[in-house]
Design an enzyme around this catalytic site. Structure first.
Site, PDB file in Angstrom:
ATOM      1  CB  SER A   1      -0.762   0.119   1.144  1.00 47.23           C
ATOM      2  OG  SER A   1      -1.431   1.398   1.471  1.00 47.23           O
TER       3      SER A   1
ATOM      4  CE1 TYR B   1      -3.722  -2.141   5.129  1.00 49.11           C
ATOM      5  CE2 TYR B   1      -3.042   0.112   4.322  1.00 49.11           C
ATOM      6  CZ  TYR B   1      -3.263  -1.294   3.885  1.00 49.11           C
ATOM      7  OH  TYR B   1      -3.600  -1.345   3.050  1.00 49.11           O
TER       8      TYR B   1
END
Ligand SMILES: NC(=O)c1ccc[n+]([C@@H]2O[C@H](COP(=O)([O-])OP(=O)(O)OC[C@H]3O[C@@H](n4cnc5c(N)ncnc54)[C@H](OP(=O)(O)O)[C@@H]3O)[C@@H](O)[C@H]2O)c1
Lengths: 199, 254
Positions: free
Chosen positions: A105, A118
């Site tokens: 990501s 995350y």
């Protein structure tokens, strides 16, 4: 000859996390380019490409994070794909010159409030990519990632980057992750680019 | 899948490739023609440039001899460029000079060809509106920009300068949908690499450190096709090492 370099004809691609939205888009794009796509390993079926599509989000300030949430997130985003990769290596299921692609990501590279757990889980994969790439280079196995911004509209483009990393066209690329930032194509990604500091 | 829908195809696109008379630029031009592009190729040596032109697939390609370290050379190229959907700045020179022997002339020579030429050519193409909406501009830097190997002071500086230039350019052109990216190759088998070996570098030892072995011009050409094609339309401001893994264990994050 060169068009062939971007084809997935005669390649068997295992998509880990095919049930997810992005997993479906990637699986479909790979089969459109000629690949045989599998949701799980099969005996005596050499795998030419392994795409990890598992991606669990967690929005939480680090100050509020519970150990259980952090552990669960690392298990799904890191331990699951890494252990599946290890299992395929141990059973010699990956063909020589196979390509492994992890789903990262933009959060693996850039900081943002509420993204600590995350971002750390995705950055963990970056470390894994680099070391595994060195360990497997002698077998010609390549290890890379894609790092898309969180935006469903660019999923077909994420799939195209994955195809590039799976295809022979990228046979000399290993140990990196391609940042799919949207290229300023919409106002959100443009304003993110424009915040670039002049310092 | 029809060719027209194929996001990795360059059919219908006109692509300018500099440095097309040799090595990486030559292969980028050839590979682009094989996936459907119409080419404008440029280099200094007319014979070798014509050899590249003869190797291109299809007709309607244009070859322009020009020295891009001179404004006249840039002017000549821009004058005939017409509408471009892609630009690849593959022209470049390298010379190993230890830091203590660097002088102004060496810096000027290296920066003229490696940094100022691609920046000024891009500027003129933009000013003359030669680059189409959704066009893609690709710079060729070098792993040396980050690794700064021995005796590459000027070369490494000229290549890392492209990083900042490309990042700023990409923001300024984003509204027109024009993307800018940079790829930084490791050791690729070209005449430039032969030149380094003659300059006294122990190339065999350096190349042996590349986990996937030495790169071929095709490896860079395929990456160039990806960055020029619609398959990468969501990628801009990239600075990507294409190096067979050479950079992975290097101390370049200090
Ligand atoms: N080979 C590698 O290992 C490697 C690694 C990292 C980066 N790179 C970069 O990749 C690019 C291509 O390198 P290469 O290995 O293909 O080198 P090459 O075989 O020496 O080719 C260089 C090309 O650039 C052209 N050129 C140089 N200065 C020019 C100028 N002032 N005006 C117009 N054209 C000019 C040359 O034209 P003429 O030959 O006609 O004079 C030639 O076509 C360079 O930017 C280089 O720095 C190469």
């Amino acid at each position: 000859m060169s068009a062939q370099a971007f084809s997935l004809q005669d390649k068997t691609i295992l998509v880990n996390g095919m049930a997810s939205g992005l997993g479906q888009v990637i699986a479909q794009a790979c089969s459109q380019r000629g690949a045989k796509v599998l949701p799980a390993a099969q005996p005596r079926q050499p795998i030419h490409g392994l795409v990890h599509c598992v991606d669990h989000a967690l929005e939480c300030a680090v100050a509020d994070l519970s150990e259980a949430e952090l552990t669960r997130l690392f298990h799904s985003n890191v331990v699951q794909p890494v252990m599946l990769t290890q299992q395929l290596l141990q059973t010699d299921s990956l063909a020589p010159n196979a390509s492994i692609v992890f789903l990262l990501s933009t959060a693996a590279h850039m900081g943002a409030k509420g993204q600590g757990a995350y971002a750390a889980s995705k950055a963990a994969l970056l470390g894994m990519i680099k070391c595994l790439a060195l360990e497997q280079a002698a077998q010609g196995i390549r290890v890379n990632g894609v790092s898309p911004r969180a935006d469903e509209a660019i999923w077909p483009d994420v799939a195209n980057s994955v195809i590039f990393l799976l295809a022979d066209a990228s046979r000399w690329i290993t140990g990196t992750s391609l940042l799919i930032n949207g290229a300023g194509s919409d106002s959100a990604s443009r304003s993110q680019m424009e915040t670039g500091a002049a310092a | 899948m029809s060719v027209a829908q194929d996001p990795f195809s360059l059919s219908g696109k006109r692509v300018l490739v500099t440095g097309a008379s040799s090595g990486i630029g030559r292969q980028i031009a050839i590979t682009c023609s094989q996936v459907g592009a119409e080419l404008v190729i440029s280099g200094r040596n007319p014979e070798r440039l014509q050899e590249t032109k003869a190797a291109l697939q299809g007709e309607d390609h244009l070859a322009i001899t020009a020295d891009l370290s001179q404004q006249e050379g840039i002017d000549q190229l821009v004058a005939v460029a017409d509408t471009l959907h892609g630009v690849v700045h593959a022209a470049g020179i390298s010379k190993l000079v230890p830091f203590r022997l660097i002088n102004k002339q060496h810096l000027t020579d290296i920066f003229d060809s490696n940094t100022f030429a691609p920046m000024l050519l891009t500027r003129d193409l933009l000013v003359k509106k030669r680059i189409a909406q959704n066009g893609s501009i690709l710079f060729i830097s070098a792993l040396a920009s980050h690794s700064g190997a021995v005796a590459t002071g000027a070369y490494a500086a000229s290549k890392s300068a492209l990083l900042g230039a490309m990042r700023s350019l990409a923001i300024e052109t984003a509204k027109q949908g024009i993307r800018a990216n940079c790829i930084a190759p490791g050791y690729v088998r070209t005449p430039m690499l032969d030149g380094l070996a003659q300059g006294g570098a122990n190339m065999d030892e350096l190349i042996a450190r590349t986990p996937l072995g030495i790169g071929e011009p095709e490896d860079i050409a395929h990456a160039a096709v990806f960055y020029l094609s619609d398959a990468s339309r969501c990628l801009s401001r990239h600075y990507t090492f294409i190096d067979g893994g050479l950079s992975i264990p290097l101390d370049i994050y200090a």
